[in-house]
Design a protein around this motif. Structure first.
Motif, PDB file in Angstrom:
ATOM      1  N   SER A  56     144.938  15.652  61.831  1.00 47.91           N
ATOM      2  CA  SER A  56     143.655  14.989  62.079  1.00 47.91           C
ATOM      3  C   SER A  56     143.249  15.061  63.554  1.00 47.91           C
ATOM      4  N   HIS A  57     144.243  14.830  64.463  1.00 48.77           N
ATOM      5  CA  HIS A  57     143.918  14.851  65.890  1.00 48.77           C
ATOM      6  C   HIS A  57     144.607  16.001  66.608  1.00 48.77           C
ATOM      7  N   GLY A  58     145.050  17.002  65.840  1.00 48.99           N
ATOM      8  CA  GLY A  58     145.645  18.198  66.427  1.00 48.99           C
ATOM      9  C   GLY A  58     144.557  19.118  66.957  1.00 48.99           C
ATOM     10  N   ARG A  92     127.131  18.944  55.743  1.00 45.78           N
ATOM     11  CA  ARG A  92     126.945  18.060  54.578  1.00 45.78           C
ATOM     12  C   ARG A  92     128.140  17.100  54.456  1.00 45.78           C
ATOM     13  N   ARG A  93     129.364  17.632  54.654  1.00 45.99           N
ATOM     14  CA  ARG A  93     130.567  16.796  54.524  1.00 45.99           C
ATOM     15  C   ARG A  93     130.615  15.694  55.578  1.00 45.99           C
ATOM     16  N   GLN A  94     130.036  15.985  56.742  1.00 46.37           N
ATOM     17  CA  GLN A  94     130.076  14.989  57.824  1.00 46.37           C
ATOM     18  C   GLN A  94     129.042  13.877  57.644  1.00 46.37           C
ATOM     19  N   GLY A 146     133.178   6.274  63.247  1.00 45.23           N
ATOM     20  CA  GLY A 146     132.994   6.785  64.600  1.00 45.23           C
ATOM     21  C   GLY A 146     133.410   8.233  64.799  1.00 45.23           C
ATOM     22  N   ARG A 147     134.399   8.696  64.039  1.00 38.87           N
ATOM     23  CA  ARG A 147     134.902  10.060  64.245  1.00 38.87           C
ATOM     24  C   ARG A 147     133.798  11.102  64.022  1.00 38.87           C
ATOM     25  N   MET A 148     132.926  10.800  63.080  1.00 42.61           N
ATOM     26  CA  MET A 148     131.876  11.779  62.767  1.00 42.61           C
ATOM     27  C   MET A 148     130.862  11.919  63.896  1.00 42.61           C
ATOM     28  N   GLY A 156     147.785   1.666  50.502  1.00 46.95           N
ATOM     29  CA  GLY A 156     146.734   2.565  49.990  1.00 46.95           C
ATOM     30  C   GLY A 156     146.781   3.934  50.625  1.00 46.95           C
ATOM     31  N   HIS A 157     147.476   4.053  51.762  1.00 43.32           N
ATOM     32  CA  HIS A 157     147.643   5.346  52.436  1.00 43.32           C
ATOM     33  C   HIS A 157     149.000   5.960  52.075  1.00 43.32           C
ATOM     34  N   ALA A 158     149.274   7.128  52.644  1.00 40.93           N
ATOM     35  CA  ALA A 158     150.524   7.839  52.374  1.00 40.93           C
ATOM     36  C   ALA A 158     151.695   7.301  53.193  1.00 40.93           C
ATOM     37  N   SER A 208     148.211  13.520  56.379  1.00 37.86           N
ATOM     38  CA  SER A 208     147.676  12.969  55.127  1.00 37.86           C
ATOM     39  C   SER A 208     146.207  12.585  55.268  1.00 37.86           C
ATOM     40  N   SER A 209     145.698  12.490  56.491  1.00 39.78           N
ATOM     41  CA  SER A 209     144.301  12.117  56.723  1.00 39.78           C
ATOM     42  C   SER A 209     143.333  13.034  55.984  1.00 39.78           C
ATOM     43  N   ALA A 210     142.231  12.450  55.560  1.00 45.22           N
ATOM     44  CA  ALA A 210     141.176  13.232  54.899  1.00 45.22           C
ATOM     45  C   ALA A 210     140.468  14.185  55.856  1.00 45.22           C
ATOM     46  N   ARG A 211     140.891  14.181  57.104  1.00 43.17           N
ATOM     47  CA  ARG A 211     140.322  15.143  58.057  1.00 43.17           C
ATOM     48  C   ARG A 211     140.505  16.585  57.548  1.00 43.17           C
ATOM     49  N   LYS A 212     141.619  16.840  56.833  1.00 41.30           N
ATOM     50  CA  LYS A 212     141.887  18.210  56.367  1.00 41.30           C
ATOM     51  C   LYS A 212     140.852  18.685  55.346  1.00 41.30           C
ATOM     52  N   THR A 213     140.070  17.755  54.798  1.00 40.16           N
ATOM     53  CA  THR A 213     139.049  18.180  53.835  1.00 40.16           C
ATOM     54  C   THR A 213     137.934  18.966  54.530  1.00 40.16           C
ATOM     55  N   ALA A 214     137.896  18.913  55.870  1.00 40.05           N
ATOM     56  CA  ALA A 214     136.897  19.726  56.585  1.00 40.05           C
ATOM     57  C   ALA A 214     137.184  21.217  56.338  1.00 40.05           C
ATOM     58  N   PRO A 239     138.093   2.588  47.241  1.00 37.62           N
ATOM     59  CA  PRO A 239     137.635   2.197  48.577  1.00 37.62           C
ATOM     60  C   PRO A 239     138.596   2.736  49.633  1.00 37.62           C
ATOM     61  N   ILE A 240     138.085   3.136  50.784  1.00 35.54           N
ATOM     62  CA  ILE A 240     138.930   3.625  51.883  1.00 35.54           C
ATOM     63  C   ILE A 240     139.956   2.547  52.244  1.00 35.54           C
ATOM     64  N   PRO A 241     141.227   2.922  52.356  1.00 31.01           N
ATOM     65  CA  PRO A 241     142.253   1.889  52.555  1.00 31.01           C
ATOM     66  C   PRO A 241     142.404   1.363  53.985  1.00 31.01           C
ATOM     67  N   THR A 242     141.648   1.905  54.950  1.00 34.82           N
ATOM     68  CA  THR A 242     141.724   1.374  56.314  1.00 34.82           C
ATOM     69  C   THR A 242     140.602   0.358  56.487  1.00 34.82           C
ATOM     70  N   LEU A 243     140.983  -0.921  56.616  1.00 34.91           N
ATOM     71  CA  LEU A 243     139.988  -2.001  56.660  1.00 34.91           C
ATOM     72  C   LEU A 243     139.997  -2.708  58.016  1.00 34.91           C
ATOM     73  N   GLU A 299     142.509   1.516  63.469  1.00 34.77           N
ATOM     74  CA  GLU A 299     141.930   2.134  64.669  1.00 34.77           C
ATOM     75  C   GLU A 299     140.414   2.173  64.516  1.00 34.77           C
ATOM     76  N   ARG A 300     139.995   2.977  63.580  1.00 32.91           N
ATOM     77  CA  ARG A 300     138.570   3.051  63.207  1.00 32.91           C
ATOM     78  C   ARG A 300     138.571   3.633  61.807  1.00 32.91           C
ATOM     79  N   SER A 301     137.460   3.487  61.116  1.00 32.32           N
ATOM     80  CA  SER A 301     137.429   4.021  59.756  1.00 32.32           C
ATOM     81  C   SER A 301     136.005   4.131  59.257  1.00 32.32           C
ATOM     82  N   ASP A 302     135.845   4.897  58.197  1.00 35.16           N
ATOM     83  CA  ASP A 302     134.576   4.914  57.481  1.00 35.16           C
ATOM     84  C   ASP A 302     134.510   3.650  56.629  1.00 35.16           C
ATOM     85  N   THR A 303     133.277   3.162  56.376  1.00 32.49           N
ATOM     86  CA  THR A 303     133.126   2.079  55.401  1.00 32.49           C
ATOM     87  C   THR A 303     133.102   2.668  54.000  1.00 32.49           C
TER      88      THR A 303
END
Ligand code: EPS
Length: 351
Positions: A19-21, A48-50, A57-59, A117-119, A139-145, A292-296, A316-320
């Protein structure tokens, strides 16, 4: 039946990256030569994915674009493996933390409280990590990019065969219209909470007979279900009206057949375009639910792995809400499955 049809993978790919590599990478193997690679199209899919209401905030940091480093010359595939790279802009802020060098090792950004809820929990047991950052990063959904970029290449191949797709968001929380989606997401955000949702992906103009009934692992619905279910946070996948199949009698569920001018047609598509593990010429309709996204922001109860005491989860931060992005990723994943099936029945080395 040729050997290729027995083979399960012709269009195949692997991805790598954290994710942050520094970057996310994919190698696609099995593409025919002569396929026009429209980089603008790949980038528009990444955009579109973003997007989508409720992203975090990451987006705002990333503006994902792809670099092609092999397999394409002068805009067309050569038949060699195609390599795609997306650079993480956020890496600039994480260079030391994500460093491959042993001398850079530090505790900065490490964490030990599992995020439910996460890995984190199963991943740390499986790979024997004390620092849960090692699990989070891959495991972050960042790899879906990068998966979306691979899917865009698959879509270009499908376009060559006249196959197109789209997706719709069906429900977010209790909202069923765009206006209600936004209100639901605003409400969740304000409460420090997150929301999942339900979406559908539709593929049009598929040939009859992709997939097979002769072995369980050749059924196209099984392959698609795996491809969609393994998107982070997806918890349910169904076809057509399948999720309601328990309450509809057979006389109403099955898509009866009629004939006009020598062509078969149907008045319903409860099967979602798949019968007997094969496409039947109707639209392929895949529905999925993202949890629902598991980072609350209002963190969940958990345990700190360093001392086994109860605490609350790391934030840290997350999507709603990322259901719109998830639908784009599902399009991409399904496009890869269909591209593979097309290549199995139509094994062209060149277009
Ligand atoms: C994501 C990037 C991530 C998350 C999100 C998806 O960036 P960061 O962790 O730096 O904020 O926004 O991933 C998750 C929340 C998750 O749990 O996987 C992206 O590019 O889609």
């Amino acid at each position: 039946m040729g050997d290729l049809e027995v083979m399960l993978e012709k269009f195949r790919f692997l991805t790598s990256g954290e994710s942050h590599g520094k970057c996310l990478t994919a190698i696609i193997d099995g593409l025919p030569s002569g396929l026009v690679i429209d980089t603008d199209f790949i980038n528009s899919e990444l955009k579109r994915r973003q997007q989508g209401y409720g992203r975090g905030g990451r987006m705002n940091i990333e503006s994902d674009t792809v670099e092609i480093t092999s397999g394409v010359r002068f805009g067309k595939t050569t038949g060699a493996p195609l390599t795609l790279v997306i650079y993480n802009k956020d890496f600039e802020n994480w260079q030391k933390i994500m460093s491959a060098k042993p001398e850079d090792e530090s505790d900065e950004k490490s964490f030990t409280a599992y995020r439910p809820g996460h890995a984190d929990y199963a991943g740390s047991v499986k790979y024997n990590h004390k620092d849960l950052r090692n699990v989070l990063e891959r495991s972050s959904a960042r790899k879906t990019a990068i998966e979306t970029a691979v899917g865009a290449v698959a879509k270009l191949l499908l376009k060559h065969y006249g196959i197109t797709c789209y997706s719709n968001i069906l429900q977010i929380g209790s909202g069923t219209s765009e206006e209600e989606f936004h209100a639901e997401i605003d409400k969740a955000k304000e409460a420090g909470d997150t929301l999942g949702g339900k979406f559908e992906v539709v593929f049009e103009n598929l040939p009859v007979g992709l997939g097979s009934y002769v072995q369980w692992d050749r059924a196209i619905d099984g392959k698609i279900a795996q491809a969609v279910m393994s998107i982070p946070a997806v918890k349910s996948v169904s076809f057509g009206n399948g999720q309601h199949g328990y309450k509809i009698p057979g006389s109403q569920f099955h898509d009866q057949m009629y004939s006009e001018n020598g062509k078969i047609y149907r008045k319903t598509n409860n099967a979602g375009g798949v019968e007997g593990g094969m496409t039947n010429g109707e639209n392929l309709v895949v529905k999925a639910v993202m949890k629902p996204i598991p980072t609350l922001r209002t963190p969940l109860n958990t345990v700190d792995s360093s001392n086994m005491t109860e605490t609350t989860a790391h934030f840290e931060r997350s999507d709603t809400c990322a259901v719109e992005a998830c639908a784009v990723v599902a399009e991409a994943r399904i496009a890869c499955v269909i591209a593979n099936e097309i290549m199995l029945v139509n094994p062209a080395d060149h277009l």
